[in-house]
Design an enzyme around this catalytic site. Sequence first.
Site, PDB file in Angstrom:
ATOM      1  N   CYS A  12      46.948 -24.980 -26.190  1.00  0.00           N
ATOM      2  CA  CYS A  12      45.920 -24.056 -26.651  1.00  0.00           C
ATOM      3  C   CYS A  12      46.404 -22.635 -26.417  1.00  0.00           C
ATOM      4  O   CYS A  12      46.716 -22.261 -25.283  1.00  0.00           O
ATOM      5  CB  CYS A  12      44.607 -24.284 -25.912  1.00  0.00           C
TER       6      CYS A  12
ATOM      7  N   HIS B  35      39.474 -36.291 -26.245  1.00  0.00           N
ATOM      8  CA  HIS B  35      40.681 -35.489 -26.507  1.00  0.00           C
ATOM      9  C   HIS B  35      41.274 -35.094 -25.158  1.00  0.00           C
ATOM     10  O   HIS B  35      40.669 -34.315 -24.412  1.00  0.00           O
ATOM     11  CB  HIS B  35      40.292 -34.246 -27.322  1.00  0.00           C
TER      12      HIS B  35
END
Length: 316
Positions: A243, A210
């Site tokens: 995030c 990722h």
Amino acid sequence: MPPLPRHAVIREVGLRDGLQSLPRIVATEQKIEWIRAAHAAGQREIEVGSFVPARLLPQLADTAALVAFAKTLPDLSVSVLVPNLKGAEKAFETQADLLLVPLSASLEHSLANLRKTPDEVIAEVARIRAARDASGAKTLIEGGIGTAFGCTLQGHVAPDEVLRCMQALLDAGVDRVSIADTVGYAGPRAVHDLFAKARRIAGDRLWCGHFHDTRGLALANVYAALETGVNRFDATLAGIGGCPHAPGASGNASTEDLAFMLAEMGIDTGLDLPALLDLRAQVARWLDGETLHGALWRAGLPNTFARASKRDALTA
């Protein structure tokens, strides 16, 4: 150097990782259309949401409905992110095919993101595994190790700590592990080194890479991971995402750019690139005004690619 994999899988995580940082709430009907179109374009692994409290992430409050719809599509692996046992129990109830528990190798990020230390997350994973086994659920458990190459809150994250967390997750009972460059600090050399060491520990249970494209290296990092034999990667349509608890973590690897790179390398993904670009245009309309990423949508597919695709279809 071993040969590169002949096949690769792109797991679409835009519906969770892509949307979770956006203030705009995308309608459930539009998310369902996204899943339907992504499946029609050949995607067979989609992370549809996360079982977290709606008050924290209202964008993901419809995850159960999305799992229910996605489970009606043939040959589609439906995954969700869960932060704890309560979320995992919901994943079991909805019969999600896979749940991912995020573990940050950065202590500071772990406390900010989950309010737990890495070892407390590992203990929670053991409880999730025990609950899965007791319930008879078939949902696979993936432990995703984030901030594996550094953290904007803590700074340096030692590779040995990443590998320690990986071994501990395997010991706690996860079926698979993955490695994430949550803030886009990684470069190809560091990726190759860490993934090679992780493969020696986890083998084929090292399931996925990722990569965030914060500094433009996501695709280069995918290539470095491919060299170690990993052939599954998370990506988001239009490179959206980030995030909430990692300042500066902007943008994932773009699904369409990654699919194009792999196709140009002769690595089969089963994806229909024109269909992906059509879907990107549709999602861009829903997200009008938001920052989108990627290069393929701007330049388009080269004529040489279109001719090669037609030739391959005629000779298949």
